[in-house]
Design a protein around this motif. Structure first.
Motif, PDB file in Angstrom:
ATOM      1  N   THR A 177      13.332   5.014 -19.931  1.00 27.48           N
ATOM      2  CA  THR A 177      14.636   4.509 -20.373  1.00 27.48           C
ATOM      3  C   THR A 177      14.802   3.035 -20.032  1.00 27.48           C
ATOM      4  O   THR A 177      14.662   2.639 -18.869  1.00 27.48           O
ATOM      5  N   ALA A 178      15.104   2.234 -21.043  1.00 22.67           N
ATOM      6  CA  ALA A 178      15.346   0.799 -20.831  1.00 22.67           C
ATOM      7  C   ALA A 178      16.770   0.548 -20.353  1.00 22.67           C
ATOM      8  O   ALA A 178      17.008  -0.312 -19.501  1.00 22.67           O
ATOM      9  N   ALA A 179      17.728   1.299 -20.913  1.00 22.48           N
ATOM     10  CA  ALA A 179      19.129   1.037 -20.588  1.00 22.48           C
ATOM     11  C   ALA A 179      20.017   2.203 -20.948  1.00 22.48           C
ATOM     12  O   ALA A 179      19.677   3.050 -21.783  1.00 22.48           O
ATOM     13  N   GLN A 200      30.250   6.106 -12.471  1.00 22.49           N
ATOM     14  CA  GLN A 200      29.500   5.847 -11.239  1.00 22.49           C
ATOM     15  C   GLN A 200      28.122   6.498 -11.281  1.00 22.49           C
ATOM     16  O   GLN A 200      27.127   5.922 -10.808  1.00 22.49           O
ATOM     17  N   LYS A 201      28.029   7.687 -11.859  1.00 19.74           N
ATOM     18  CA  LYS A 201      26.743   8.365 -11.973  1.00 19.74           C
ATOM     19  C   LYS A 201      25.828   7.628 -12.938  1.00 19.74           C
ATOM     20  O   LYS A 201      24.605   7.539 -12.713  1.00 19.74           O
ATOM     21  N   ALA A 202      26.391   7.077 -14.011  1.00 19.50           N
ATOM     22  CA  ALA A 202      25.589   6.303 -14.955  1.00 19.50           C
ATOM     23  C   ALA A 202      24.968   5.102 -14.255  1.00 19.50           C
ATOM     24  O   ALA A 202      23.783   4.785 -14.467  1.00 19.50           O
ATOM     25  N   GLU A 203      25.739   4.431 -13.414  1.00 25.33           N
ATOM     26  CA  GLU A 203      25.212   3.294 -12.657  1.00 25.33           C
ATOM     27  C   GLU A 203      24.105   3.740 -11.704  1.00 25.33           C
ATOM     28  O   GLU A 203      23.035   3.107 -11.624  1.00 25.33           O
ATOM     29  N   ALA A 206      20.872   4.804 -13.653  1.00 23.01           N
ATOM     30  CA  ALA A 206      20.182   3.646 -14.209  1.00 23.01           C
ATOM     31  C   ALA A 206      19.368   2.951 -13.125  1.00 23.01           C
ATOM     32  O   ALA A 206      18.188   2.617 -13.326  1.00 23.01           O
ATOM     33  N   GLU A 207      19.969   2.759 -11.993  1.00 23.47           N
ATOM     34  CA  GLU A 207      19.249   2.108 -10.879  1.00 23.47           C
ATOM     35  C   GLU A 207      18.074   2.969 -10.408  1.00 23.47           C
ATOM     36  O   GLU A 207      16.975   2.458 -10.158  1.00 23.47           O
TER      37      GLU A 207
END
Length: 387
Positions: A177-179, A200-203, A206-207
């Motif tokens: 996943t790029a983004a 918050q979970k998306a952040e 992603a990290e």
């Protein structure tokens, strides 16, 4: 001899818009007047564009001053106004660097290019009923089949998962996943606020997977939801923020704001725009941001929006036609059991301008500067139409 073409109408415009039977004449503050002299309360602000109200004196003066100094020289030149506007955006966000474009779609297009180049990956996760624009890249990011229909294969490797569904996002994201691109509050999709835990979970995901988080703040940004950017409500810090609409208060301009770690991936020749960041646009944007910050409009919008939402919920939710009244700040959706487009036209007959968000949601996006009495007049008309 020029070839003659037959047409069924007198217009020489492509019929891409379902236009109303209204002809714009002039606008001031929170009101628009048509060619017949009828004045309307504007509760749509040019689709979330004119946040400071129509013909704001500070913005008008800034653009007028620049008109006599020069309109365009190209981005080979250094423009002090670009640096000033970029500073206002980065000093009031989690970003460090800015690329100026002409619209929200262009800002999102830049973001799509940047995340793929920076990560070396192609897969981008978006959300069902999202809206990110109508260029080929931003359209591919948009999770609505009706918008993509008829334009052939979309840009590859976009994945759409249900909005606010943490489990679905966890299953979709991986090392390829790029983004993740999201609206902190979906606009065109029906005015659907993002849950704090979801954002918050998306952040966090992603990290965890080395992907970038892109917040599309084209409609939600610059005070609209009661914060400078809507993602701030959840306490997250996206890698990229896109903004446009309200940035020029009606003058076409947009921006992509990114963190410093992305600088090397967007070097000379990697992207560009002939008109992006031109002096007229920067004059408008700098004036808009200065007024927004000096008058603390984000805080005022939070207070006004909370009170306005409360009034609407109290007066409308008991009605048989109304399913839910929701939103944040001065971005409000009224979900109905009847076609929203019909109610939009009925409200015009009462002198109030609103827009739809999907088939059943009436969307309210008044200028952030709208007087309380004007909002109440609008609320009364909406109640009468829905009763």
């Amino acid at each position: 001899m020029a070839q003659q073409h037959q047409t069924n109408t007198a217009s020489r415009l492509f019929p891409t818009y379902k236009r109303w039977d209204l002809t714009f004449k002039e606008a001031k503050g929170s009101y628009i007047t048509d060619s017949n002299g009828k004045t309307y309360i504007d509760l749509m602000a040019g689709i979330g564009v004119v946040n400071l109200g129509h013909s704001h004196p500070a913005v008008t003066a800034a653009v007028e001053k620049q008109l006599y100094s020069g309109w365009h020289a190209s981005n080979f030149f250094q423009y002090p106004s670009q640096e000033k506007t970029a500073a206002l955006l980065t000093e009031n966000s989690c970003g460090d660097l800015v690329f100026f474009a002409n619209s929200g779609a262009e800002a999102n297009e830049a973001a799509i290019k940047l995340v793929r180049k920076h990560t070396g990956r192609k897969k981008i996760i978006s959300f069902v009923q999202s809206f990110h624009g109508r260029t080929l890249g931003s359209m591919a990011a948009t999770g609505q089949e009706s918008i993509q229909q008829g334009f052939g294969p979309m840009l590859e490797e976009f994945v759409y998962v249900p909005y606010n569904d943490v489990s679905a996002l966890e299953k979709a994201i991986d090392e390829e996943t790029a983004a993740v691109i999201l609206e902190p509050l979906q606009g065109e999709g029906g005015v659907i606020p993002g849950h704090e835990e979801f954002l918050q979970k998306a952040e966090q995901l992603a990290e965890q997977y080395g992907a970038l988080l892109v917040a599309d703040e084209v409609q939600t940004g610059l005070g609209r939801t009661g914060a400078f950017f809507a993602h701030e409500h959840a306490g997250i810090k996206p890698d990229i923020i896109t903004t446009a609409k309200a940035l020029g208060n009606g003058f076409p301009t947009g921006a992509m704001i990114g963190k410093a770690k992305l600088e090397a991936s967007f070097g000379p020749g990697s992207h560009g725009s002939t008109f992006g960041g031109n002096p007229l646009a920067m004059a408008a944007a700098e004036a808009v941001l200065t007024v927004l910050l000096e008058e603390n409009l984000s805080k005022k919008t939070a207070e006004t929006g909370k009170a306005f939402l409360g009034v609407l919920q109290k007066s409308l939710q008991p009605l048989e036609q109304v399913t839910e009244v929701r939103g944040r700040g001065l971005m409000i959706g009224i979900e109905t059991k009847c076609p929203a487009a019909e109610k939009v036209l009925e409200l015009q007959s009462k002198g109030v301008l609103v827009i739809a968000a999907g088939p059943s949601v009436i969307r309210l996006l008044p200028p952030l500067t709208t007087e309380w009495d004007t909002l109440m007049d609008g609320a009364k008309a909406i109640q009468e139409v829905l009763q």
